[in-house]
Design a protein around this motif. Structure first.
Motif, short mmCIF file in Angstrom:
data_model
loop_
_atom_site.label_atom_id
_atom_site.label_comp_id
_atom_site.label_asym_id
_atom_site.label_seq_id
_atom_site.Cartn_x
_atom_site.Cartn_y
_atom_site.Cartn_z
N THR A 184 0.46 -1.38 0.11
CA THR A 184 -0.10 -0.47 0.00
C THR A 184 1.14 1.15 0.12
O THR A 184 1.22 1.22 0.22
CB THR A 184 -0.74 -0.82 1.34
OG1 THR A 184 -1.58 -1.35 0.92
CG2 THR A 184 -2.13 1.40 0.80
N PHE A 185 0.55 2.04 -0.86
CA PHE A 185 0.94 3.19 -1.09
C PHE A 185 0.76 4.68 0.14
O PHE A 185 -0.77 4.60 -0.99
CB PHE A 185 2.17 4.03 -2.38
CG PHE A 185 3.23 2.31 -2.85
CD1 PHE A 185 4.19 2.53 -2.30
CD2 PHE A 185 2.57 1.32 -3.21
CE1 PHE A 185 4.93 1.35 -2.57
CE2 PHE A 185 3.55 0.48 -3.53
CZ PHE A 185 4.56 0.19 -3.46
N GLU A 186 0.52 5.87 -0.36
CA GLU A 186 -0.30 6.85 0.31
C GLU A 186 1.15 7.72 -0.47
O GLU A 186 2.28 7.85 -1.51
CB GLU A 186 -0.18 7.42 1.59
CG GLU A 186 -1.01 8.52 2.31
CD GLU A 186 -0.36 8.88 2.91
OE1 GLU A 186 -1.35 8.92 3.99
OE2 GLU A 186 0.04 10.02 3.51
N ILE A 187 -0.15 8.15 -1.50
CA ILE A 187 0.04 9.38 -2.99
C ILE A 187 -0.26 10.64 -2.19
O ILE A 187 -1.80 11.04 -2.49
CB ILE A 187 0.01 9.29 -3.84
CG1 ILE A 187 -0.14 7.57 -4.39
CG2 ILE A 187 -0.03 9.75 -5.30
CD1 ILE A 187 -0.67 7.19 -5.73
N ARG A 237 -4.50 16.68 -2.03
CA ARG A 237 -5.13 15.93 -1.27
C ARG A 237 -4.05 14.67 -1.29
O ARG A 237 -3.25 14.58 -1.70
CB ARG A 237 -6.32 14.87 -2.36
CG ARG A 237 -6.94 16.74 -2.87
CD ARG A 237 -7.68 16.14 -4.29
NE ARG A 237 -8.93 17.10 -4.72
CZ ARG A 237 -10.02 16.58 -5.18
NH1 ARG A 237 -10.31 15.61 -5.78
NH2 ARG A 237 -10.73 17.59 -6.03
N ALA A 238 -4.78 13.36 -0.96
CA ALA A 238 -3.71 12.41 -0.67
C ALA A 238 -4.74 10.92 -0.89
O ALA A 238 -6.35 10.74 -0.24
CB ALA A 238 -3.44 12.13 -0.03
N VAL A 239 -4.35 10.09 -1.48
CA VAL A 239 -5.24 8.99 -1.93
C VAL A 239 -4.34 7.76 -1.41
O VAL A 239 -2.86 7.59 -1.64
CB VAL A 239 -5.19 8.55 -3.09
CG1 VAL A 239 -6.80 10.22 -3.16
CG2 VAL A 239 -4.78 8.37 -4.66
N LEU A 246 -2.95 9.19 -10.96
CA LEU A 246 -3.98 10.27 -10.85
C LEU A 246 -4.33 10.88 -12.11
O LEU A 246 -5.79 10.86 -11.61
CB LEU A 246 -3.06 11.16 -9.91
CG LEU A 246 -2.56 11.15 -8.54
CD1 LEU A 246 -1.53 12.08 -8.49
CD2 LEU A 246 -3.39 10.53 -7.50
N ILE A 247 -3.69 10.47 -12.67
CA ILE A 247 -4.42 11.25 -14.46
C ILE A 247 -5.70 10.15 -14.72
O ILE A 247 -6.89 10.45 -14.95
CB ILE A 247 -3.59 10.66 -15.22
CG1 ILE A 247 -1.71 12.21 -15.05
CG2 ILE A 247 -4.16 10.52 -16.69
CD1 ILE A 247 -0.90 12.10 -16.49
N GLU A 248 -5.51 8.52 -14.22
CA GLU A 248 -6.83 7.92 -14.36
C GLU A 248 -8.00 8.01 -13.39
O GLU A 248 -8.72 8.05 -13.45
CB GLU A 248 -6.13 7.26 -14.52
CG GLU A 248 -5.06 6.12 -15.62
CD GLU A 248 -4.69 4.58 -15.40
OE1 GLU A 248 -4.82 4.14 -14.45
OE2 GLU A 248 -4.15 4.44 -17.03
N ASP A 277 -2.98 19.92 -14.43
CA ASP A 277 -3.19 20.97 -12.72
C ASP A 277 -2.64 19.73 -11.36
O ASP A 277 -3.89 19.48 -10.63
CB ASP A 277 -3.90 21.57 -12.27
CG ASP A 277 -3.87 23.46 -11.47
OD1 ASP A 277 -3.17 23.14 -11.74
OD2 ASP A 277 -5.19 23.41 -11.40
N ILE A 278 -1.96 18.59 -11.81
CA ILE A 278 -2.03 17.36 -10.82
C ILE A 278 0.21 17.78 -10.81
O ILE A 278 1.29 17.32 -10.97
CB ILE A 278 -2.05 16.52 -10.95
CG1 ILE A 278 -3.07 15.99 -11.19
CG2 ILE A 278 -1.51 14.72 -9.82
CD1 ILE A 278 -3.40 14.55 -12.32
N THR A 279 0.16 18.42 -9.27
CA THR A 279 1.16 18.60 -9.07
C THR A 279 1.80 18.12 -7.85
O THR A 279 1.21 17.65 -6.71
CB THR A 279 1.60 20.76 -8.61
OG1 THR A 279 0.89 20.62 -8.00
CG2 THR A 279 1.15 20.80 -10.35
#
Length: 96
Positions: free
Chosen positions: A8-11, A20-22, A40-42, A72-74
């Motif tokens: 499991t990874f936290e992004i 944000r975080a997922v 994240l793009i998907e 705009d995902i940075t």
């Protein structure tokens, strides 16, 4: 699934000036920023009618990060989450 361990990874990232975080489960031991950017793009544009915003399947790390920036995902940061086995208690909670 059978014999494969899932990690499991936290992004953590910023999407349209909103932090944000997922969490993301993968069968690999490490997750690169480019792989996280693809996820994240998907996640944010997977149902878009215009498939031109989706990166090519063979896009390299730099191209994925560039595409994420355009969308705009940075500030993508990936951290591996260490799962605690059921029944294990961290040492600082144990009584002497």
């Amino acid at each position: 699934m059978f014999g494969k361990s899932s990690h499991t990874f936290e992004i953590n990232y910023i999407y349209q000036n909103d932090p944000r975080a997922v969490t993301y489960d993968a069968d690999v031991g490490s997750l690169s920023q480019g792989a996280a950017a693809r996820h994240l793009i998907e996640l944010h544009n997977g149902d878009a009618e215009n498939s031109l915003v989706m990166p090519d399947a063979d896009a390299d790390e730099a191209r994925l990060l560039e595409q994420a920036d355009v969308m705009d995902i940075t500030d993508i940061r990936v951290t591996r989450v260490h799962k605690q086995e059921k029944g294990e208690t961290p040492g600082h909670y144990k009584q002497p």
